[in-house]
Design a protein around this motif. Structure first.
Motif, PDB file in Angstrom:
ATOM      1  N   LEU A  37       0.825  -1.210   0.000  1.00  0.00           N
ATOM      2  CA  LEU A  37       0.000   0.000   0.000  1.00  0.00           C
ATOM      3  C   LEU A  37       0.855   1.254   0.000  1.00  0.00           C
ATOM      4  O   LEU A  37       0.582   2.201  -0.740  1.00  0.00           O
ATOM      5  N   GLY A  38       1.877   1.270   0.825  1.00  0.00           N
ATOM      6  CA  GLY A  38       2.756   2.434   0.905  1.00  0.00           C
ATOM      7  C   GLY A  38       3.383   2.733  -0.440  1.00  0.00           C
ATOM      8  O   GLY A  38       3.412   3.878  -0.885  1.00  0.00           O
ATOM      9  N   PHE A  39       3.847   1.678  -1.097  1.00  0.00           N
ATOM     10  CA  PHE A  39       4.460   1.847  -2.416  1.00  0.00           C
ATOM     11  C   PHE A  39       3.442   2.380  -3.419  1.00  0.00           C
ATOM     12  O   PHE A  39       3.707   3.347  -4.135  1.00  0.00           O
ATOM     13  N   LEU A  40       2.256   1.759  -3.464  1.00  0.00           N
ATOM     14  CA  LEU A  40       1.251   2.135  -4.467  1.00  0.00           C
ATOM     15  C   LEU A  40       0.669   3.518  -4.211  1.00  0.00           C
ATOM     16  O   LEU A  40       0.582   4.346  -5.124  1.00  0.00           O
ATOM     17  N   ILE A  41       0.264   3.783  -2.969  1.00  0.00           N
ATOM     18  CA  ILE A  41      -0.432   5.038  -2.672  1.00  0.00           C
ATOM     19  C   ILE A  41       0.540   6.221  -2.717  1.00  0.00           C
ATOM     20  O   ILE A  41       0.260   7.248  -3.333  1.00  0.00           O
ATOM     21  N   LEU A  42       1.682   6.070  -2.062  1.00  0.00           N
ATOM     22  CA  LEU A  42       2.641   7.172  -2.073  1.00  0.00           C
ATOM     23  C   LEU A  42       3.189   7.401  -3.474  1.00  0.00           C
ATOM     24  O   LEU A  42       3.304   8.547  -3.929  1.00  0.00           O
ATOM     25  N   GLY A  43       3.489   6.304  -4.180  1.00  0.00           N
ATOM     26  CA  GLY A  43       3.956   6.424  -5.561  1.00  0.00           C
ATOM     27  C   GLY A  43       2.912   7.086  -6.436  1.00  0.00           C
ATOM     28  O   GLY A  43       3.228   7.961  -7.241  1.00  0.00           O
ATOM     29  N   GLY A  44       1.657   6.669  -6.268  1.00  0.00           N
ATOM     30  CA  GLY A  44       0.572   7.254  -7.057  1.00  0.00           C
ATOM     31  C   GLY A  44       0.377   8.722  -6.752  1.00  0.00           C
ATOM     32  O   GLY A  44       0.184   9.543  -7.663  1.00  0.00           O
ATOM     33  N   ALA A  45       0.445   9.075  -5.464  1.00  0.00           N
ATOM     34  CA  ALA A  45       0.263  10.482  -5.078  1.00  0.00           C
ATOM     35  C   ALA A  45       1.390  11.350  -5.627  1.00  0.00           C
ATOM     36  O   ALA A  45       1.149  12.450  -6.140  1.00  0.00           O
ATOM     37  N   LEU A  46       2.624  10.859  -5.548  1.00  0.00           N
ATOM     38  CA  LEU A  46       3.759  11.631  -6.068  1.00  0.00           C
ATOM     39  C   LEU A  46       3.677  11.769  -7.580  1.00  0.00           C
ATOM     40  O   LEU A  46       3.896  12.856  -8.129  1.00  0.00           O
ATOM     41  N   LEU A  47       3.347  10.680  -8.252  1.00  0.00           N
ATOM     42  CA  LEU A  47       3.222  10.695  -9.712  1.00  0.00           C
ATOM     43  C   LEU A  47       2.149  11.691 -10.146  1.00  0.00           C
ATOM     44  O   LEU A  47       2.370  12.508 -11.041  1.00  0.00           O
ATOM     45  N   LEU A  48       0.987  11.610  -9.490  1.00  0.00           N
ATOM     46  CA  LEU A  48      -0.118  12.515  -9.828  1.00  0.00           C
ATOM     47  C   LEU A  48       0.278  13.966  -9.592  1.00  0.00           C
ATOM     48  O   LEU A  48       0.014  14.842 -10.414  1.00  0.00           O
ATOM     49  N   GLU A  49       0.937  14.214  -8.463  1.00  0.00           N
ATOM     50  CA  GLU A  49       1.324  15.584  -8.119  1.00  0.00           C
ATOM     51  C   GLU A  49       2.304  16.157  -9.142  1.00  0.00           C
ATOM     52  O   GLU A  49       2.159  17.279  -9.606  1.00  0.00           O
ATOM     53  N   PHE A  50       3.313  15.366  -9.517  1.00  0.00           N
ATOM     54  CA  PHE A  50       4.343  15.906 -10.407  1.00  0.00           C
ATOM     55  C   PHE A  50       3.941  15.882 -11.874  1.00  0.00           C
ATOM     56  O   PHE A  50       4.436  16.684 -12.664  1.00  0.00           O
ATOM     57  N   LYS A  51       3.044  14.976 -12.262  1.00  0.00           N
ATOM     58  CA  LYS A  51       2.622  14.922 -13.666  1.00  0.00           C
ATOM     59  C   LYS A  51       1.462  15.878 -13.951  1.00  0.00           C
ATOM     60  O   LYS A  51       1.399  16.492 -15.005  1.00  0.00           O
ATOM     61  N   VAL A  52       0.492  15.938 -13.005  1.00  0.00           N
ATOM     62  CA  VAL A  52      -0.732  16.701 -13.254  1.00  0.00           C
ATOM     63  C   VAL A  52      -0.807  17.950 -12.384  1.00  0.00           C
ATOM     64  O   VAL A  52      -1.276  18.993 -12.835  1.00  0.00           O
ATOM     65  N   GLY A  53      -0.362  17.829 -11.140  1.00  0.00           N
ATOM     66  CA  GLY A  53      -0.421  18.960 -10.211  1.00  0.00           C
ATOM     67  C   GLY A  53      -1.837  19.396  -9.873  1.00  0.00           C
ATOM     68  O   GLY A  53      -2.169  20.572  -9.981  1.00  0.00           O
ATOM     69  N   PRO A  54      -2.700  18.466  -9.455  1.00  0.00           N
ATOM     70  CA  PRO A  54      -4.086  18.821  -9.136  1.00  0.00           C
ATOM     71  C   PRO A  54      -4.177  19.571  -7.813  1.00  0.00           C
ATOM     72  O   PRO A  54      -3.221  19.582  -7.034  1.00  0.00           O
TER      73      PRO A  54
END
Ligand SMILES: [Zn+2]
Length: 124
Positions: free
Chosen positions: A62-79
Motif C-alpha cells: 500500500l505504501g508503495f502504491l499510494i505514495l507512488g501514485g500520489a507523487l506521480l499525480l502531483e508531479f505529472k498533473v499537479g491537481p
C-alpha cells in the motif's frame, strides 16, 4: 489424523478468499473475520494463524502504491489538494481491505499446504 492432500492452488484460494482444502467454501464472514470451519468440506480453521503477516505485506504494498501514485499525480498533473484528499482517502481503505483479504487468505492457504505451525520441543 491424516488429511487428504489439497489440489487447490494457494494463490487461487487466496485471491478468492476460499477454503485452502476444497477451494469452494468461503474463508471469511463479514469481510475479514475468519469463519470457524469450511461450510463445504468442514475443515476447521482453528489451525489458521496468519498473525501480523498480512498487515506487514499490506503496509509495504500500500505504501508503495499510494505514495507512488500520489507523487506521480502531483508531479505529472499537479491537481488541487482536495483531489489528493478525496482520491487517496477513498482508494487507500478500499485497497487496504482488498489486500488484507487476499494476503490473509493466501498466507492461511500456504500455512495449510505446508503444515506450518509454532515450533515445539520434542520430549522423550
Ligand atoms: Zn473446504
Amino acid at each position: 489424523m491424516q488429511e487428504a492432500p489439497t489440489t487447490v492452488s494457494a494463490f487461487a484460494a487466496g485471491l478468492k478468499g476460499r477454503c485452502p482444502r476444497c477451494g469452494r467454501g468461503s474463508l471469511f464472514r463479514n469481510g475479514l473475520v475468519l469463519r470457524e470451519r469450511c461450510e463445504r468440506c468442514g475443515l476447521s480453521y482453528a489451525f489458521a494463524d496468519s498473525g501480523d503477516g498480512p498487515a506487514v505485506f499490506a503496509i509495504f504494498i500500500l505504501g508503495f502504491l499510494i505514495l507512488g501514485g500520489a507523487l506521480l499525480l502531483e508531479f505529472k498533473v499537479g491537481p488541487p489538494v482536495w483531489v489528493h484528499v478525496v482520491l487517496w482517502g477513498i482508494a487507500t481503505p478500499l485497497l487496504a481491505f482488498f489486500l488484507l483479504r487476499v494476503l490473509k487468505a493466501t498466507l492461511i492457504a500456504l500455512q495449510y499446504r505446508h503444515k506450518a505451525e509454532e515450533g515445539r520441543f520434542v520430549s522423550d
